[in-house]
Design a protein around this motif. Structure first.
Motif, PDB file in Angstrom:
ATOM      1  N   LYS A 115       5.073 -15.510 -85.938  1.00 22.53           N
ATOM      2  CA  LYS A 115       4.929 -16.623 -85.961  1.00 22.53           C
ATOM      3  C   LYS A 115       4.668 -17.112 -85.784  1.00 22.53           C
ATOM      4  O   LYS A 115       3.412 -16.683 -85.011  1.00 22.53           O
ATOM      5  CB  LYS A 115       6.322 -17.127 -84.386  1.00 22.53           C
ATOM      6  N   PRO A 116       3.509 -18.277 -85.523  1.00 18.53           N
ATOM      7  CA  PRO A 116       2.349 -19.037 -85.876  1.00 18.53           C
ATOM      8  C   PRO A 116       1.592 -18.143 -84.033  1.00 18.53           C
ATOM      9  O   PRO A 116       0.284 -18.135 -83.826  1.00 18.53           O
ATOM     10  CB  PRO A 116       2.877 -19.960 -85.083  1.00 18.53           C
ATOM     11  N   GLY A 171       7.009 -15.085 -90.689  1.00 22.08           N
ATOM     12  CA  GLY A 171       7.787 -14.056 -91.189  1.00 22.08           C
ATOM     13  C   GLY A 171       7.509 -13.404 -92.304  1.00 22.08           C
ATOM     14  O   GLY A 171       8.512 -11.992 -92.446  1.00 22.08           O
ATOM     15  N   GLU A 172       6.348 -13.039 -92.538  1.00 22.58           N
ATOM     16  CA  GLU A 172       5.890 -11.866 -93.104  1.00 22.58           C
ATOM     17  C   GLU A 172       5.556 -10.969 -93.041  1.00 22.58           C
ATOM     18  O   GLU A 172       4.324 -10.838 -91.452  1.00 22.58           O
ATOM     19  CB  GLU A 172       4.054 -12.292 -94.041  1.00 22.58           C
ATOM     20  N   SER A 224      -8.483 -10.432 -86.713  1.00 19.52           N
ATOM     21  CA  SER A 224      -7.759 -11.991 -86.415  1.00 19.52           C
ATOM     22  C   SER A 224      -6.881 -12.340 -87.595  1.00 19.52           C
ATOM     23  O   SER A 224      -7.388 -12.250 -88.666  1.00 19.52           O
ATOM     24  CB  SER A 224      -8.805 -12.206 -86.732  1.00 19.52           C
ATOM     25  N   LEU A 225      -5.868 -11.963 -86.947  1.00 20.26           N
ATOM     26  CA  LEU A 225      -4.552 -12.666 -86.929  1.00 20.26           C
ATOM     27  C   LEU A 225      -4.296 -14.294 -87.229  1.00 20.26           C
ATOM     28  O   LEU A 225      -4.447 -14.722 -86.474  1.00 20.26           O
ATOM     29  CB  LEU A 225      -3.867 -11.507 -86.623  1.00 20.26           C
ATOM     30  N   THR A 226      -3.963 -14.635 -87.918  1.00 16.69           N
ATOM     31  CA  THR A 226      -3.601 -15.903 -88.899  1.00 16.69           C
ATOM     32  C   THR A 226      -1.997 -16.214 -89.039  1.00 16.69           C
ATOM     33  O   THR A 226      -1.993 -15.444 -89.976  1.00 16.69           O
ATOM     34  CB  THR A 226      -4.885 -16.576 -89.329  1.00 16.69           C
ATOM     35  N   VAL A 227      -0.817 -16.788 -88.414  1.00 15.74           N
ATOM     36  CA  VAL A 227       0.044 -16.506 -89.293  1.00 15.74           C
ATOM     37  C   VAL A 227       0.244 -18.347 -89.089  1.00 15.74           C
ATOM     38  O   VAL A 227      -0.171 -19.248 -88.716  1.00 15.74           O
ATOM     39  CB  VAL A 227       1.100 -16.301 -88.165  1.00 15.74           C
ATOM     40  N   ILE A 228       0.287 -18.428 -90.912  1.00 18.76           N
ATOM     41  CA  ILE A 228       0.573 -19.598 -90.951  1.00 18.76           C
ATOM     42  C   ILE A 228       2.067 -20.524 -91.199  1.00 18.76           C
ATOM     43  O   ILE A 228       3.218 -19.161 -91.687  1.00 18.76           O
ATOM     44  CB  ILE A 228       0.088 -19.674 -92.682  1.00 18.76           C
ATOM     45  N   PRO A 229       2.090 -21.032 -90.376  1.00 16.62           N
ATOM     46  CA  PRO A 229       3.574 -22.182 -90.869  1.00 16.62           C
ATOM     47  C   PRO A 229       3.988 -22.047 -92.016  1.00 16.62           C
ATOM     48  O   PRO A 229       3.349 -22.353 -92.990  1.00 16.62           O
ATOM     49  CB  PRO A 229       4.074 -23.266 -90.039  1.00 16.62           C
TER      50      PRO A 229
END
Lengths: 113, 111
Positions: B79-80, B16-17, B106-111
């Motif tokens: 979203k993740p 969501g960020e 490198s994108l990491t989306v954390i739940p």
């Protein structure tokens, strides 16, 4: 629709052995074809590109070679692999028209031991 | 010499960020700028093509914009499943069939 195939998906080869990676495209005619190598943490390095059968342009001096025996077939070869040849090899195609984007295959992971 | 620089190298976001990825380029006459998504162990997947400054393209939570010197990939409410490496590439008028790629973000989306 167009699809691009690469094989094998993974390959482990000893130093000094030969190499043959194959790429084929379906659903299009007279595509521009490309071979890239992607090393960990680095961008895609263009190795070869071809605008037609038998027409190959080389971008990086190395022990690799490429051939295009048929319109939709692109082959990457080596007579003797080096340790530094390890990497992720990607084939891509682009329409022969104006400003067309590239589409990539699934890649081949090559490990030279 | 034509160059493509992407920043940041890595980005971690909470789900969501919203944030933006940057691709700056120095080419002699831009013919096209391309964004790709790459999942680990797979080939890059085409996302967008931009041709001229001011142009924008959107797809789901992604929006790509282009200026004369750089492009941004905006990710809204990620979203993740948006976790991946995002690659930028440029094609210049004076280099014909060649494409120059950046090293990616490198994108990491954390739940």
């Amino acid at each position: 629709s167009q699809t691009i195939h690469q094989w094998p998906a993974t390959l482990v080869q000893p130093v000094g052995s030969p190499l043959s990676l194959e790429c084929t495209v379906e659903g299009t005619s007279n595509p521009n074809l490309y071979w890239y190598r992607q090393a960990a943490g680095r961008g895609l390095q263009l190795l070869f590109y071809s605008v037609g059968i038998g027409q190959i342009s080389s971008e990086v001096p190395q022990n690799l070679s490429a051939s295009r025996p048929q319109d939709r077939q692109f082959i990457l070869s080596s007579k003797k692999l080096l340790l530094s040849d390890s990497g992720f090899y990607l084939c891509a195609w682009r329409g022969a028209g104006y400003n067309n984007e590239q589409f990539f295959g699934p890649g081949t992971r090559l490990t030279v031991l | 010499e034509d160059q493509v620089t992407q920043s940041p190298e890595a980005l971690r976001l909470q789900e969501g960020e919203s944030s933006s990825l940057n691709c700056s380029y120095t080419v002699s006459g831009l013919r096209g700028l391309f964004w790709y998504r790459q999942d680990p162990g797979k080939g890059p997947e085409f996302l967008f093509t931009l041709y001229s400054a001011g142009e924008e393209k959107e797809k789901e939570r992604l929006k790509a914009t282009l200026t004369k010197k750089e492009s941004f990939l905006h990710i809204t409410a990620p979203k993740p499943e948006d976790s991946a490496t995002y690659l930028c590439a440029v094609q210049a008028w004076n280099t014909g069939n060649q494409f120059y790629f950046g090293t990616g973000t490198s994108l990491t989306v954390i739940p």
